[in-house]
Design a protein around this motif. Structure first.
Motif, short mmCIF file in Angstrom:
data_model
loop_
_atom_site.label_atom_id
_atom_site.label_comp_id
_atom_site.label_asym_id
_atom_site.label_seq_id
_atom_site.Cartn_x
_atom_site.Cartn_y
_atom_site.Cartn_z
N GLY A 85 0.79 -1.22 0.00
CA GLY A 85 0.00 0.00 0.00
C GLY A 85 0.82 1.27 0.00
O GLY A 85 1.84 1.39 -0.68
N GLU A 86 0.38 2.25 0.81
CA GLU A 86 1.04 3.55 0.86
C GLU A 86 2.47 3.43 1.36
O GLU A 86 3.35 4.18 0.93
N ALA A 87 2.71 2.50 2.28
CA ALA A 87 4.07 2.33 2.80
C ALA A 87 5.02 1.89 1.70
O ALA A 87 6.17 2.34 1.64
N GLN A 94 9.49 6.39 17.02
CA GLN A 94 8.84 7.67 16.76
C GLN A 94 7.64 7.45 15.85
O GLN A 94 7.68 7.75 14.66
N PRO A 95 6.55 6.90 16.38
CA PRO A 95 5.39 6.56 15.55
C PRO A 95 4.44 7.72 15.25
O PRO A 95 3.48 7.55 14.50
N SER A 96 4.69 8.89 15.82
CA SER A 96 3.77 10.02 15.66
C SER A 96 3.83 10.58 14.24
O SER A 96 4.87 11.08 13.79
N ALA A 97 2.72 10.53 13.51
CA ALA A 97 2.66 11.10 12.16
C ALA A 97 2.84 12.61 12.22
O ALA A 97 3.47 13.20 11.34
N GLU A 133 2.56 12.59 -1.30
CA GLU A 133 3.93 12.07 -1.21
C GLU A 133 4.42 12.10 0.23
O GLU A 133 5.05 11.15 0.69
N ALA A 134 4.18 13.20 0.94
CA ALA A 134 4.61 13.31 2.34
C ALA A 134 3.93 12.25 3.20
O ALA A 134 4.57 11.61 4.04
N ALA A 170 4.13 7.07 6.04
CA ALA A 170 3.59 5.71 6.18
C ALA A 170 4.72 4.69 6.10
O ALA A 170 4.73 3.69 6.83
N TYR A 171 5.68 4.94 5.21
CA TYR A 171 6.83 4.03 5.10
C TYR A 171 7.67 4.08 6.37
O TYR A 171 8.06 3.04 6.92
#
Length: 339
Positions: free
Chosen positions: A49-51, A122-125, A183-184, A189-190
């Motif tokens: 997907g997006e990742a 650091q999982p915070s989007a 894109e960001a 997501a990756y």
């Protein structure tokens, strides 16, 4: 023999044949053997997907030039992952396409921090988006370049847009709202997908080598946030500073201040421990906080050291908590989570 050296056809054909033979023996056969002996870990999730699209953006923006994705088996790398990386971590990673074999992105230079476990660290989007737009907004000493082309300026934030709250001093020449592009979002997501998979119970984790000498145990009465040889300031820097900042003042509209915080200064540390271990997502002015304590597998001693550092710095003057009371709260939180 001289005839052989004088005949360029025989000479070149022999050289080519030797090269191909060595390629098979030295590169191809060992690679097949390595694939057969190392499979993906049971809990590994394939990138999709997006990742997966974000991985291509990661490559195209040159991130691989400064960041590695390999936690070496050295004590100094412990801050980047719970364990050293192993071959199985990369076994399920395939070519990006026919022309590019930038599969593992392990990197060769670590100008910036290692990213093998950044999805847990650091999982915070919100943090990641702000960091991409302007790294020095969250890490003052950062030498990472900004990526403003991954964002756009809009007069009005529409439904589905993800706005990035940027401190005023980094909004020079910007009059509207800063919104993340697709894109960001895919790149973030990756980054969030980069997590070390927990090893099966029957599989021992490799050891970190060349362990650094621990500091001598310091008394809690010093107010420095050190307990049982743990440096609260160092633990804060590794786990909390990127959002709450070195001065404990956070970032307006993004991350709350710890300086003068009622949660930090509360004589009853139950909510405080719960926030550290399970995160927090109930404050309308700030981004949700990830479960830092759980994600980083912090022990009661480490949580205690961090709390005492925060409770005795930046003008904060609260009593020091003990490891015993923190452990009691952590045990209670585990029980309630299971229920």
């Amino acid at each position: 023999m001289m005839e052989f050296f004088n005949d360029y056809r025989k000479l070149y054909s022999s050289a080519l044949g030797l090269f191909l033979l060595l390629t098979v023996l030295v590169a191809i056969l060992p690679a097949f053997d390595n694939q057969n002996n190392n499979g993906p870990l049971p809990n590994a999730v394939a990138l999709q997907g997006e990742a997966l699209e974000g991985k291509a953006i990661y490559v195209s923006n040159g991130c691989v030039a400064c960041h590695t994705q390999q936690v070496r088996n050295l004590e100094m790398d412990r801050v980047w992952g719970a364990r050293p990386s192993i071959a199985a971590d990369y076994a399920d990673i395939n070519r990006m396409d026919l022309w590019r074999n930038t599969a593992t992105l392990m990197g060769t230079e670590r100008t910036g921090p290692d990213l093998a476990n950044v999805g847990s660290r650091q999982p915070s989007a919100t943090w990641n988006l702000l960091h991409l737009y302007q790294p020095r907004a969250v890490v003052e000493e950062s030498i990472m370049p900004a990526y403003p082309w991954l964002f756009k300026e809009k007069e009005v934030v529409e439904e589905g847009d993800v706005e990035v709250v940027v401190p005023d001093r980094f909004r020079v020449g910007v009059n509207g709202k800063i919104v993340a592009t697709d894109e960001a979002l895919k790149l973030v997501a990756y980054l969030q997908s980069l997590k070390q998979v927990e090893l099966p119970g029957t599989m021992p984790a490799p050891n970190f080598l060349y362990k650094q000498e621990k500091k001598e145990a310091a008394a809690l009465a010093t107010g420095a946030g050190e307990t049982e040889g743990l440096d609260g300031a160092a633990l804060y820097t590794a786990n909390c500073q990127s959002c709450h900042q070195a001065n404990g003042e956070g970032l307006k509209g993004a991350f709350p201040p710890l300086k003068g915080s009622s949660v930090v200064l509360d004589d009853n540390p139950e909510l405080y421990v719960e926030v550290i271990m399970n995160g927090y997502d109930a404050h309308p002015e700030y981004a949700s906080m990830p479960a830092v304590g759980t994600n980083s597998k912090l022990t009661a001693a480490e949580v205690t050291a961090i709390m005492n550092h925060e409770r005795t710095n930046w003008g904060n003057k609260a009593r020091l908590v003990t490891e015993e009371e923190v452990q009691k709260i952590m045990d209670y939180l585990k029980q309630t989570t299971k229920q």
